[in-house]
Motif scaffolding. Structure first.
Motif, short mmCIF file in Angstrom:
data_model
loop_
_atom_site.label_atom_id
_atom_site.label_comp_id
_atom_site.label_asym_id
_atom_site.label_seq_id
_atom_site.Cartn_x
_atom_site.Cartn_y
_atom_site.Cartn_z
N VAL A 128 0.84 -1.20 0.00
CA VAL A 128 0.00 0.00 0.00
C VAL A 128 0.88 1.25 0.00
CG1 VAL A 128 -1.84 1.25 1.18
CG2 VAL A 128 -1.76 -1.26 1.32
N LEU A 129 0.67 2.11 -1.00
CA LEU A 129 1.35 3.40 -1.08
C LEU A 129 0.33 4.49 -0.80
CD1 LEU A 129 3.58 5.43 -1.88
CD2 LEU A 129 2.85 5.14 -4.26
N ILE A 130 0.63 5.35 0.18
CA ILE A 130 -0.21 6.51 0.48
C ILE A 130 0.46 7.73 -0.16
CG2 ILE A 130 -1.43 7.80 2.26
CD1 ILE A 130 -2.00 4.78 2.27
N GLU A 131 -0.25 8.39 -1.05
CA GLU A 131 0.35 9.47 -1.84
C GLU A 131 -0.45 10.76 -1.65
OE1 GLU A 131 1.72 8.89 -6.15
OE2 GLU A 131 -0.15 10.04 -6.35
N GLY A 132 0.21 11.79 -1.13
CA GLY A 132 -0.43 13.09 -0.94
C GLY A 132 -0.28 13.97 -2.17
N ASN A 133 -1.35 14.72 -2.50
CA ASN A 133 -1.34 15.64 -3.64
C ASN A 133 -2.02 16.95 -3.24
OD1 ASN A 133 -0.56 13.89 -6.28
ND2 ASN A 133 -1.75 12.64 -4.87
N THR A 134 -1.51 18.08 -3.74
CA THR A 134 -2.09 19.39 -3.43
C THR A 134 -2.42 20.12 -4.73
OG1 THR A 134 -0.01 20.64 -3.46
CG2 THR A 134 -0.57 19.49 -1.42
N ASP A 135 -3.06 21.30 -4.59
CA ASP A 135 -3.19 22.19 -5.73
C ASP A 135 -1.93 23.07 -5.78
OD1 ASP A 135 -3.47 24.15 -3.78
OD2 ASP A 135 -5.65 24.18 -3.90
N ASN A 136 -1.95 24.11 -6.61
CA ASN A 136 -0.73 24.93 -6.75
C ASN A 136 -0.80 26.22 -5.95
OD1 ASN A 136 -2.64 26.32 -8.23
ND2 ASN A 136 -1.30 26.72 -9.98
N ALA B 199 0.29 12.46 3.80
CA ALA B 199 0.44 11.03 3.54
C ALA B 199 0.92 10.30 4.78
CB ALA B 199 1.42 10.81 2.38
N ALA B 200 1.88 10.89 5.50
CA ALA B 200 2.40 10.27 6.72
C ALA B 200 1.32 10.17 7.79
CB ALA B 200 3.59 11.06 7.24
N SER B 201 0.43 11.17 7.85
CA SER B 201 -0.65 11.13 8.83
C SER B 201 -1.58 9.96 8.58
CB SER B 201 -1.45 12.45 8.79
OG SER B 201 -0.68 13.52 9.27
N VAL B 202 -1.91 9.70 7.31
CA VAL B 202 -2.79 8.58 6.98
C VAL B 202 -2.10 7.26 7.28
CG1 VAL B 202 -4.02 7.40 5.10
CG2 VAL B 202 -4.05 9.89 5.24
N VAL B 203 -0.80 7.16 6.97
CA VAL B 203 -0.04 5.94 7.27
C VAL B 203 -0.08 5.64 8.77
CG1 VAL B 203 2.31 5.04 7.44
CG2 VAL B 203 1.48 5.90 5.27
N GLN C 163 -4.22 9.72 -2.27
CA GLN C 163 -4.50 8.45 -2.93
C GLN C 163 -3.91 7.30 -2.14
OE1 GLN C 163 -3.14 9.14 -7.09
NE2 GLN C 163 -5.27 8.82 -7.63
N ILE C 164 -4.72 6.27 -1.97
CA ILE C 164 -4.26 5.01 -1.38
C ILE C 164 -4.15 4.02 -2.54
CG2 ILE C 164 -4.80 3.16 0.23
CD1 ILE C 164 -6.32 5.16 1.91
N ILE C 165 -2.92 3.65 -2.87
CA ILE C 165 -2.65 2.84 -4.06
C ILE C 165 -2.27 1.43 -3.62
CG2 ILE C 165 -1.25 2.67 -6.15
CD1 ILE C 165 -0.78 5.71 -5.88
N ILE C 166 -3.08 0.46 -4.02
CA ILE C 166 -2.91 -0.93 -3.57
C ILE C 166 -2.40 -1.77 -4.74
CG2 ILE C 166 -4.07 -2.91 -2.52
CD1 ILE C 166 -6.15 -0.99 -1.42
N THR C 167 -1.24 -2.40 -4.57
CA THR C 167 -0.61 -3.17 -5.64
C THR C 167 -0.16 -4.53 -5.13
OG1 THR C 167 1.58 -2.26 -5.16
CG2 THR C 167 0.24 -1.08 -6.76
#
Length: 285
Positions: free
Chosen positions: A191-199, A218-222, A263-267
């Motif tokens: 599981v990869l937790i990926e944070g994204n923002t606007d500009n 992302a670290a907070s969700v982890v 995004q929570i990315i499950i692979t």
């Protein structure tokens, strides 16, 4: 009626009129607030539906790309087969040997198809289980889709965090608990937790810029998944992409809203996936 009585009557009439006006004004203000709140709710609902439509359109486009890629693979395989037949004719290769080579290639292709089908089936079950566990309200803020064998769970930032912060809101707990259960049920996935923002630039105490904010979120969700819901930390990775992985333009409110996401990315685990695939069959020169 004397003058005094007339004056008293007029005063009472003016007072009653003033009271009525104040009451009507208060009622109008209350009605206006209710209309404003209803309008805001309608706007948010419309924005959520538009975001969902855009996500579905993106998923359709992805499936079309997969179909085109499969058609290209088929075309390349046909060309390779034609070339093999031509070489066999020119070099007098025995039909039996050529058939063996074709059968070996077909066996490998079937093996790859079986691996892909197994992966697709697991992802489909995982996605369906997660979607069924979410309420209609949660689905307005959570987008689940599968692209190229990877499950993407996209969470709106206003559902997870306080504005401009990486502190997780209490109302996000129920949704995260459902996602954590799915993650724990599928132990063969990383599981990869990926944070994204606007500009939009941010500069707060201990948050220098959007890179910081996306990584901290992302670290907070982890840590929430690990400490509160017992997800094995060895399966978790936290990462931030700042403003540099937008889904939409940042020139509109809706675009910025879609870009502010986690995004929570499950692979599938890479080593297990490679074991499933195995080695390609050897071919003779």
């Amino acid at each position: 009626m004397n003058k005094k009585a007339i004056v008293i009557a007029l005063g009472a009439a003016v007072l009653m009129s003033s009271c009525a006006s104040k009451k009507e004004l208060a009622e109008c203000r209350t009605e206006n607030r209710a209309l404003a709140e209803n309008l805001q709710s309608t706007k948010e609902d419309l924005a959520g539906k538009n975001a969902r439509i855009a996500s579905l359109e993106q998923q359709i486009a992805g499936q079309q790309q997969v179909i085109k890629a499969q058609e290209k693979k088929y075309e390349d395989m046909q060309k390779a087969l034609d070339k093999s037949l031509s070489n066999a004719s020119q070099n007098n290769i025995s039909i039996e040997k050529l058939v063996d080579q074709i059968n070996e290639s077909n066996q490998y292709i079937r093996h790859l198809v079986e691996v892909k089908s197994k992966s697709d089936s697991l992802n489909l079950v995982l996605t369906n289980n997660l979607t069924r566990s979410l309420s209609k309200e949660e689905l307005k803020e959570v987008d689940v889709q599968v692209l190229k064998g990877v499950v993407y769970i996209s969470l709106a930032d206003n559902m997870l965090y306080e504005s401009g912060s990486y502190k997780i809101l209490d109302r996000a707990s129920l949704t995260l608990s459902k996602i954590a259960k799915i993650i724990k049920d599928y132990k063969d996935y990383d599981v990869l937790i990926e944070g994204n923002t606007d500009n939009v630039p941010i500069s707060r105490e201990n948050i220098r810029n959007n890179w910081d904010l996306s990584c901290l979120r992302a670290a907070s969700v982890v840590m929430e998944l690990q400490n509160k819901y017992g997800v094995d930390p060895k399966r978790l990775t936290a990462g931030g992409r700042g403003e540099y992985n937008p889904l939409e333009t940042n020139d509109t409110d809706l675009g910025r809203m879609r870009n502010r996401r986690t995004q929570i990315i499950i692979t599938p685990k890479l080593d297990e996936f490679m074991e499933l695939i195995g080695e390609a069959p050897e071919t003779e020169e």
